[in-house]
Design an enzyme around this catalytic site. Structure first.
Site, PDB file in Angstrom:
ATOM      1  N   CYS A 381      -2.131  -6.766  -4.300  1.00  0.00           N
ATOM      2  CA  CYS A 381      -0.695  -6.554  -4.466  1.00  0.00           C
ATOM      3  C   CYS A 381      -0.117  -6.561  -3.063  1.00  0.00           C
ATOM      4  CB  CYS A 381      -0.479  -5.212  -5.174  1.00  0.00           C
ATOM      5  SG  CYS A 381       0.935  -4.251  -4.651  1.00  0.00           S
ATOM      6  N   CYS A 384       1.347  -3.329  -1.475  1.00  0.00           N
ATOM      7  CA  CYS A 384       0.285  -2.341  -1.223  1.00  0.00           C
ATOM      8  C   CYS A 384      -0.543  -2.799  -0.024  1.00  0.00           C
ATOM      9  CB  CYS A 384      -0.631  -2.191  -2.426  1.00  0.00           C
ATOM     10  SG  CYS A 384       0.225  -1.989  -3.985  1.00  0.00           S
TER      11      CYS A 384
END
Ligand SMILES: Cc1cc2nc3c(=O)[nH]c(=O)nc-3n(C[C@H](O)[C@H](O)[C@H](O)COP(=O)(O)OP(=O)(O)OC[C@H]3O[C@@H](n4cnc5c(N)ncnc54)[C@H](O)[C@@H]3O)c2cc1C
Length: 475
Positions: A381, A384
Site C-alpha cells: 500500500c 503505508c
C-alpha cells in the site's frame, strides 16, 4: 481372632499412619508445585509490570548510571513527566515544525520493489495511494546539487577535544552544508536520486488505509520472526532488546494512528476514532505501550544529542520567512528549558556496546535493521510504504546519531546528516509524540475493563494473597 484383631488393628494403625504420611507428602508436593506455579504465573504474566512504567524507567536509566553520578532526578524521565513535557512543549512545537516547507517535503523511492516476495497489494481504499508533488511544487533549493563537504583530514575537522567525543558526536562545527550520503542502517541507496520522488507529507497523512490481510501480516511476521525476535524474559543483553523495542514501539505508533484516524463509515466517507481497535491492538498490551514510550525517548535523545548540529543546519526551502520560522522552532525544540529539567537524558546510549563483543553485535544489529528497512519495499500500500519508509529512516537516523563509529570503532566526531534524514527524524518524532497524546487521551476511556486501570492488579493481587493464606492454613 484377637491376634488377628490385634494384627488387623496394628495393620490398620500402620495403614492410617502410612495414609497420613502419604497425604502429608502429597500436601507438601501440592504446596511446592503450587508455589512454583505461582512464581511461573507471576513471571510470565504480561501485565506484571504496573502501568507506572517501571520497566521503562529501569531501561532508560539504569541504576549504575544514576547511582554513580548521583543525579537520579536529572537522568530519569518518568511516565508522567514525559506526558507533561510532550503535551506542553514538544507536541505543539512539532506540529508547527512539520508544516513548514522545509519539513513537509520528503524524498523517497516509492515504487514497490520487494526483494523478498512479489507485491501482493492488498490495499482496498483510495486513501492508500500517494499524491506525488509536481516538479514545480517542491523547493528549488532541494533540487540543487549538494554543497561539497570538507575532507576528513581538513584542519577544521581536527578541532574539538577527542575525549569529549561521546556527547559531541554532532557538534556545531559538524554542519558543513547538506550532503548526500548513504545511511548504513538502511537498505535504500540515499544517493541514488534517479529513483527518488518528492512527496508533500501534509497532503498524505498517515491514517487508516484498509491495508491488512496476508500481505501486511507477512511483513510484521517476517520482522518479528527473523529480524528482531522478541527477547526471552531474563535476556540481559540490552542491545538485543533495543531493536525489538524500537520496532514494537513503531508498530504501536502505526496502530495508534490507524485508530485515531479511521474510516468509520466507508459508504459516507466518514472518519473518526476507533477506540476498540486502539484498545485491542495497543492499550491492552502493557509491553506495546511501554515500547512506544521507549521509542519516543530514544528518538528524542537522538534529537537532543544532535542539538548543536540541528541548530546550525540550513533550513533553506526558498521561502525565507518560513525558513526562519523553521530555524526558530528547531532552536526552541532542542533548547527548551522545561525539557532539560524534566528529561535531561531521555536514553543513555553510553551503556550500550560496552562488552568485548560490542562491535560484532553492532554489525549484527545493523544488518538486521537494514533487512527491516528493505522489507518496507514489500508493503503493498503506497501510503503505508511512504510512512513506513520515512519512519524507518527516522529510526535509522537516530541509530546513526547515537551509535555511529569511525573505522577504529570510536564515536564518529565527523558525522554528517542528510537533509532527508533530518526531515525523517523530526517527522518521526512528531508521529510518536502524536501517538503519546492519543494514548493519554484514550487510556481512561477504554481501560475500564482492562488491566491498565490498576483494578485488575489489585484484584489479581488480592486473590493470590487469599489463595496463599488458605494454602498456608491448610498446612
Ligand atoms: C510498515 C507498515 C506500515 C503500515 N501502515 C499502515 C497505515 O498507515 N495505515 C493502515 O491502515 N495500515 C497500515 N499497515 C497495516 C497495519 O499495520 C496492520 O497490519 C493491519 O491493520 C492489520 O492489523 P492486524 O490486526 O492484523 O495486526 P497487525 O498490526 O498487523 O499485527 C500483526 C501481529 O503483530 C503483533 N503485534 C501487533 N502490535 C505489536 C506491537 N506493538 N509490538 C509487538 N508485536 C505487535 C501481534 O501478534 C499481531 O497479531 C501497515 C503495515 C506495515 C507492515
Amino acid at each position: 481372632m484377637l491376634e488377628v484383631d490385634r494384627k488387623s488393628n496394628a495393620s490398620s494403625n500402620g495403614d492410617d499412619k502410612k495414609k497420613k504420611t502419604k497425604k502429608n507428602k502429597w500436601k507438601r508436593w501440592g504446596f511446592i508445585t503450587s508455589v512454583i506455579a505461582v512464581i511461573v504465573a507471576v513471571y510470565l504474566n504480561p501485565w506484571r509490570h504496573s502501568f507506572n512504567y517501571s520497566l521503562l524507567h529501569d531501561y532508560i536509566c539504569s541504576e549504575d548510571t544514576c547511582e554513580s553520578t548521583d543525579i537520579i532526578e536529572e537522568c530519569c524521565c518518568d511516565y508522567e513527566s514525559i506526558n507533561d513535557i510532550n503535551g506542553e512543549v514538544l507536541h505543539p512545537l512539532l506540529q508547527e515544525l512539520v508544516k513548514t516547507p522545509f519539513f513537509r517535503y520528503f524524498k523517497v523511492k516509492l515504487w514497490c520493489d520487494c526483494l523478498f516476495w512479489p507485491d501482493d497489494g492488498m490495499c482496498r481504499l483510495r486513501d492508500c495511494s500517494v499524491c506525488e508533488c509536481p516538479e514545480n511544487e517542491f523547493p528549488e533549493s532541494f533540487k540543487m546539487p549538494s554543497l561539497s563537504i570538507l575532507a576528513k583530514d581538513d584542519p577544521v575537522c581536527q578541532e574539538g577535544k577527542p575525549e569529549a567525543t561521546v556527547d559531541r558526536t554532532l557538534d556545531a562545527k559538524s554542519f558543513r552544508g547538506w550532503v548526500e550520503i548513504d545511511n548504513p542502517w538502511t537498505h535504500d541507496d540515499e544517493t541514488d536520486n534517479g529513483e527518488m520522488t518528492y512527496v508533500n507529507l501534509q497532503l498524505n497523512p498517515e491514517h487508516h488505509t484498509g491495508y491488512r490481510g496476508p500481505s501486511a501480516r507477512r511483513i510484521w511476521e517476517a520482522i518479528y520472526s527473523e529480524y528482531c525476535p522478541r527477547y526471552a524474559y531474563g535476556e540481559t543483553c540490552p542491545e538485543k532488546k533495543v531493536l525489538y523495542k524500537l520496532i514494537s514501539g513503531l508498530h504501536s505508533s502505526i496502530s495508534s494512528h490507524i485508530a485515531a484516524d479511521y474510516l468509520i463509515d466507508e459508504a459516507n466517507y466518514k472518519w473518526g476514532s476507533n477506540l476498540q481497535l486502539m484498545r485491542d491492538r495497543v492499550l491492552k498490551h502493557f509491553d506495546r505501550v511501554e515500547n512506544l514510550y521507549f521509542t519516543f525517548l530514544f528518538v528524542l535523545r537522538a534529537v537532543t544529542k544532535a542539538a548543536a548540529y540541528l541548530d546550525q543546519a540550513e533550513y533553506d526551502s526558498g521561502n525565507h520567512v518560513e525558513d526562519l520560522r523553521a530555524q526558530s522552532l528547531i532552536h526552541q525544540l532542542v533548547h527548551d528549558s522545561k525539557l532539560q529539567d524534566a528529561c535531561a537524558l531521555p536514553f543513555n546510549e553510553a551503556e550500550l556496546w560496552q562488552g568485548q563483543g560490542g562491535p560484532i553485535l553492532r554489525q549484527q544489529i545493523q544488518d538486521q535493521f537494514r533487512n527491516i528497512s528493505a522489507l518496507m519495499d514489500c508493503v503493498g500500500c503506497e501510503k503505508c510504504r511512504l510512512w513506513g519508509k520515512l519512519q524507518v529512516l527516522g529510526l535509522a537516523t537516530s541509530l546513526q546519531i547515537l551509535f555511529s563509529v569511525d573505522d577504529q570503532g570510536n564515536p564518529d566526531p565527523h558525522l554528517q546528516l542528510q537533509r532527508n534524514e533530518v526531515i525523517a527524524l523530526i517527522n518521526l518524532l512528531n508521529r510518536l509524540s502524536e501517538s503519546l497524546i492519543f494514548v493519554a487521551k484514550t487510556r481512561d476511556n477504554v481501560a475500564i475493563n482492562s488491566p491498565a486501570n490498576g483494578l485488575f492488579h489489585r484484584q489479581w493481587g488480592s486473590s493470590i494473597a487469599d489463595w496463599w493464606k488458605k494454602l498456608s492454613e491448610s498446612n
